[in-house]
Write an enzyme that holds these catalytic residues in place. Sequence first.
Site, PDB file in Angstrom:
ATOM      1  N   SER A 124       0.833  -1.200   0.000  1.00  0.00           N
ATOM      2  CA  SER A 124       0.000   0.000   0.000  1.00  0.00           C
ATOM      3  C   SER A 124       0.867   1.250   0.000  1.00  0.00           C
ATOM      4  CB  SER A 124      -0.856  -0.010   1.268  1.00  0.00           C
ATOM      5  OG  SER A 124      -1.502   1.233   1.430  1.00  0.00           O
ATOM      6  N   TYR A 148      -1.628  -0.477  10.761  1.00  0.00           N
ATOM      7  CA  TYR A 148      -1.869  -1.137   9.467  1.00  0.00           C
ATOM      8  C   TYR A 148      -0.684  -0.922   8.524  1.00  0.00           C
ATOM      9  CZ  TYR A 148      -3.530  -1.602   4.657  1.00  0.00           C
ATOM     10  OH  TYR A 148      -3.631  -1.920   3.320  1.00  0.00           O
ATOM     11  N   LYS A 152       2.182  -3.606   6.808  1.00  0.00           N
ATOM     12  CA  LYS A 152       2.503  -3.733   5.374  1.00  0.00           C
ATOM     13  C   LYS A 152       4.001  -3.534   5.143  1.00  0.00           C
ATOM     14  CE  LYS A 152      -1.404  -4.774   3.527  1.00  0.00           C
ATOM     15  NZ  LYS A 152      -1.603  -6.002   2.754  1.00  0.00           N
TER      16      LYS A 152
HETATM   17  P1  NAD Z   1     -10.837  -7.113   1.158  1.00  0.00           P
HETATM   18  O1  NAD Z   1     -11.070  -7.075   2.622  1.00  0.00           O
HETATM   19  O2  NAD Z   1     -12.002  -6.962   0.235  1.00  0.00           O
HETATM   20  O3  NAD Z   1     -10.062  -8.462   0.755  1.00  0.00           O
HETATM   21  C1  NAD Z   1      -9.215  -9.155   1.656  1.00  0.00           C
HETATM   22  C2  NAD Z   1      -9.594 -10.618   1.605  1.00  0.00           C
HETATM   23  O4  NAD Z   1      -8.784 -11.346   2.530  1.00  0.00           O
HETATM   24  C3  NAD Z   1     -11.056 -10.849   1.998  1.00  0.00           C
HETATM   25  O5  NAD Z   1     -11.664 -11.735   1.082  1.00  0.00           O
HETATM   26  C4  NAD Z   1     -10.947 -11.473   3.397  1.00  0.00           C
HETATM   27  O6  NAD Z   1     -12.030 -12.341   3.686  1.00  0.00           O
HETATM   28  C5  NAD Z   1      -9.624 -12.194   3.284  1.00  0.00           C
HETATM   29  N1  NAD Z   1      -8.976 -12.447   4.587  1.00  0.00           N
HETATM   30  C6  NAD Z   1      -8.848 -11.568   5.616  1.00  0.00           C
HETATM   31  N2  NAD Z   1      -8.210 -12.172   6.641  1.00  0.00           N
HETATM   32  C7  NAD Z   1      -7.933 -13.431   6.245  1.00  0.00           C
HETATM   33  C8  NAD Z   1      -7.298 -14.547   6.854  1.00  0.00           C
HETATM   34  N3  NAD Z   1      -6.819 -14.486   8.116  1.00  0.00           N
HETATM   35  N4  NAD Z   1      -7.183 -15.699   6.158  1.00  0.00           N
HETATM   36  C9  NAD Z   1      -7.684 -15.800   4.895  1.00  0.00           C
HETATM   37  N5  NAD Z   1      -8.301 -14.794   4.274  1.00  0.00           N
HETATM   38  C10 NAD Z   1      -8.421 -13.612   4.932  1.00  0.00           C
HETATM   39  O7  NAD Z   1      -9.731  -6.001   0.821  1.00  0.00           O
HETATM   40  P2  NAD Z   1      -9.179  -5.486  -0.579  1.00  0.00           P
HETATM   41  O8  NAD Z   1      -9.518  -4.055  -0.688  1.00  0.00           O
HETATM   42  O9  NAD Z   1      -9.530  -6.413  -1.661  1.00  0.00           O
HETATM   43  O10 NAD Z   1      -7.623  -5.556  -0.257  1.00  0.00           O
HETATM   44  C11 NAD Z   1      -6.811  -6.649  -0.666  1.00  0.00           C
HETATM   45  C12 NAD Z   1      -5.393  -6.403  -0.199  1.00  0.00           C
HETATM   46  O11 NAD Z   1      -4.933  -5.152  -0.728  1.00  0.00           O
HETATM   47  C13 NAD Z   1      -5.245  -6.285   1.323  1.00  0.00           C
HETATM   48  O12 NAD Z   1      -4.050  -6.936   1.695  1.00  0.00           O
HETATM   49  C14 NAD Z   1      -5.152  -4.796   1.551  1.00  0.00           C
HETATM   50  O13 NAD Z   1      -4.419  -4.490   2.710  1.00  0.00           O
HETATM   51  C15 NAD Z   1      -4.427  -4.327   0.295  1.00  0.00           C
HETATM   52  N6  NAD Z   1      -4.690  -2.907  -0.041  1.00  0.00           N
HETATM   53  C16 NAD Z   1      -5.981  -2.469  -0.198  1.00  0.00           C
HETATM   54  C17 NAD Z   1      -6.215  -1.112  -0.468  1.00  0.00           C
HETATM   55  C18 NAD Z   1      -7.623  -0.594  -0.622  1.00  0.00           C
HETATM   56  O14 NAD Z   1      -7.816   0.625  -0.492  1.00  0.00           O
HETATM   57  N7  NAD Z   1      -8.634  -1.431  -0.901  1.00  0.00           N
HETATM   58  C19 NAD Z   1      -5.148  -0.224  -0.606  1.00  0.00           C
HETATM   59  C20 NAD Z   1      -3.845  -0.706  -0.468  1.00  0.00           C
HETATM   60  C21 NAD Z   1      -3.632  -2.063  -0.190  1.00  0.00           C
HETATM   61  N1  UFG Z   2     -12.821  11.431   2.818  1.00  0.00           N
HETATM   62  C1  UFG Z   2     -13.889  12.259   3.103  1.00  0.00           C
HETATM   63  N2  UFG Z   2     -15.023  11.699   3.628  1.00  0.00           N
HETATM   64  C2  UFG Z   2     -15.139  10.347   3.844  1.00  0.00           C
HETATM   65  C3  UFG Z   2     -14.041   9.508   3.549  1.00  0.00           C
HETATM   66  C4  UFG Z   2     -12.893  10.085   3.046  1.00  0.00           C
HETATM   67  O1  UFG Z   2     -13.828  13.472   2.913  1.00  0.00           O
HETATM   68  O2  UFG Z   2     -16.198   9.902   4.334  1.00  0.00           O
HETATM   69  C5  UFG Z   2     -11.614  12.014   2.218  1.00  0.00           C
HETATM   70  C6  UFG Z   2     -10.364  11.820   3.059  1.00  0.00           C
HETATM   71  O3  UFG Z   2     -10.237  12.834   4.012  1.00  0.00           O
HETATM   72  C7  UFG Z   2      -9.284  11.846   1.978  1.00  0.00           C
HETATM   73  C8  UFG Z   2      -9.974  11.229   0.747  1.00  0.00           C
HETATM   74  O4  UFG Z   2     -11.372  11.364   0.993  1.00  0.00           O
HETATM   75  O5  UFG Z   2      -8.942  13.162   1.657  1.00  0.00           O
HETATM   76  C9  UFG Z   2      -9.659   9.756   0.541  1.00  0.00           C
HETATM   77  O6  UFG Z   2      -9.908   9.048   1.745  1.00  0.00           O
HETATM   78  P1  UFG Z   2      -9.963   7.445   1.783  1.00  0.00           P
HETATM   79  O7  UFG Z   2     -10.299   7.037   3.163  1.00  0.00           O
HETATM   80  O8  UFG Z   2     -10.838   6.943   0.680  1.00  0.00           O
HETATM   81  O9  UFG Z   2      -8.477   7.022   1.381  1.00  0.00           O
HETATM   82  P2  UFG Z   2      -7.084   7.273   2.114  1.00  0.00           P
HETATM   83  O10 UFG Z   2      -6.179   7.913   1.109  1.00  0.00           O
HETATM   84  O11 UFG Z   2      -7.242   7.960   3.405  1.00  0.00           O
HETATM   85  O12 UFG Z   2      -6.589   5.789   2.435  1.00  0.00           O
HETATM   86  C10 UFG Z   2      -6.732   4.698   1.512  1.00  0.00           C
HETATM   87  C11 UFG Z   2      -6.850   3.395   2.310  1.00  0.00           C
HETATM   88  C12 UFG Z   2      -5.553   3.081   2.978  1.00  0.00           C
HETATM   89  C13 UFG Z   2      -4.447   3.088   1.962  1.00  0.00           C
HETATM   90  C14 UFG Z   2      -4.393   4.407   1.242  1.00  0.00           C
HETATM   91  C15 UFG Z   2      -3.321   4.438   0.202  1.00  0.00           C
HETATM   92  O13 UFG Z   2      -7.876   3.488   3.279  1.00  0.00           O
HETATM   93  O14 UFG Z   2      -5.615   1.795   3.543  1.00  0.00           O
HETATM   94  O15 UFG Z   2      -5.652   4.666   0.636  1.00  0.00           O
HETATM   95  O16 UFG Z   2      -3.425   3.332  -0.622  1.00  0.00           O
HETATM   96  F1  UFG Z   2      -3.289   2.857   2.561  1.00  0.00           F
END
Ligand code: NAD
Ligand code: UFG
Length: 343
Positions: A124, A148, A152
């Site tokens: 991330s 978190y 990572k």
């Molecule tokens: P998500 O929660 O939709 O997917 C994660 C999956 O992992 C789910 O299906 C969940 O059931 C499974 N899981 C959780 N704990 C587990 C365990 N102990 N054993 C087996 N399965 C398990 O999230 P996502 O948005 O698809 O994210 C996928 C990956 O990408 C994550 O590692 C997350 O940290 C990373 N990531 C997501 C974002 C984002 O904004 N969505 C940004 C940066 C990184």
């Molecule tokens: N925001 C609002 N209102 C809301 C939610 C968010 O104004 O209800 C704003 C936040 O202040 C920020 C922007 O929208 O300015 C984006 O916020 P998000 O929560 O959607 O995303 P972030 O950039 O804060 O964080 C996300 C994930 C993290 C990840 C990061 C970078 O939540 O896990 O992107 O990948 F690490």
Amino acid sequence: MKVFVTGGAGYIGSHTLVRLLAAGHDVCVFDNYANSSPVALARARQLTNREVVAVEGDIRDSDALAQSLADFAPDAVVHFAGLKAVGESNDIPLLYYQTNVTGTMNLLAAMDAAGCRRIVFSSSATVYGEAQYLPFDEEHPIAPTNPYGRTKAMAEGVIRDWATATPDASAVLLRYFNPVGAHESGRIGEDPQDTPNNLMPFVAQVAVGRRARLSIFGDDYDTRDGTGERDYIHVVDLAAAHLAALEYSARATGCEAINVGTGQGITVKELVAAYEAACGRPIAAEIAPRRPGDVASSYAATAKAERLLGWQAALDVDDMCRSSWKWQSENPQGYDATTGAGA
Ligand code: NAD
Ligand code: UFG
């Protein structure tokens, strides 16, 4: 190619799964459905007319994980499984370390036992912490500001050390910026279990009438319109980046961290306006105080992804909003309202 996908039922996992199946790869998904639904897998099967092996299991259970991996004997692993809520990670850090760090160590040990040496990992942009300069390139110092992000960064370090110690190993650490949007079919998408933490799913739920109004967290940042600026990346582009990373891992050894973003910053107000255009209705919003820990701007340097993976984002913010709206309006309660697998 045989690909073992942890967390493949989740938001990003299910979109990548569709892409892998459509490209003809054989896939085994390993997921405990802690934050997802097996309905997503049924829909991936329907969309591609392909089978997928699904194992319900927990990456913290090293024996079950090793057994599944040995049974499937994959060529490569894509590791999505993990916990991802920044706020929650402050309250229950140990569960985050056990899942995201110990789970990753269990996976690497299982890969060693099964003779698998290729991994693509979901990292991330949060590992960078406060921007010392923008855009974030991969050389930017790593200084995450919450548990978190630290899990990572730690998992990245574990994978890097494993790759160094393992002959012919190949590891790609994909640092996602802000994944949004949904598959163009409207059949799979993001389905947060509780109140959405992130902007786009919150906006989608306001649009569909599940929530009254959006709180915009601060309009006094040093940005074009005072609201926070982020690099939103379409989840379908992100899925394509995983396929490019898998191809790269077949021709390169070692460990590389690679940003996955568009390189373009979009403010909260700009995203809301694009969503209003996509859904054809106003999004009620009010200005609220800044959210603690938020930064003004975050966006990616994308040159490394282009150079190593031959990948760049193809879809824009209108595509992101249109696809999100199709998913949200056709599945207003997410997968929950679905009766029976495959419905
Ligand atoms: P998500 O929660 O939709 O997917 C994660 C999956 O992992 C789910 O299906 C969940 O059931 C499974 N899981 C959780 N704990 C587990 C365990 N102990 N054993 C087996 N399965 C398990 O999230 P996502 O948005 O698809 O994210 C996928 C990956 O990408 C994550 O590692 C997350 O940290 C990373 N990531 C997501 C974002 C984002 O904004 N969505 C940004 C940066 C990184
Ligand atoms: N925001 C609002 N209102 C809301 C939610 C968010 O104004 O209800 C704003 C936040 O202040 C920020 C922007 O929208 O300015 C984006 O916020 P998000 O929560 O959607 O995303 P972030 O950039 O804060 O964080 C996300 C994930 C993290 C990840 C990061 C970078 O939540 O896990 O992107 O990948 F690490």
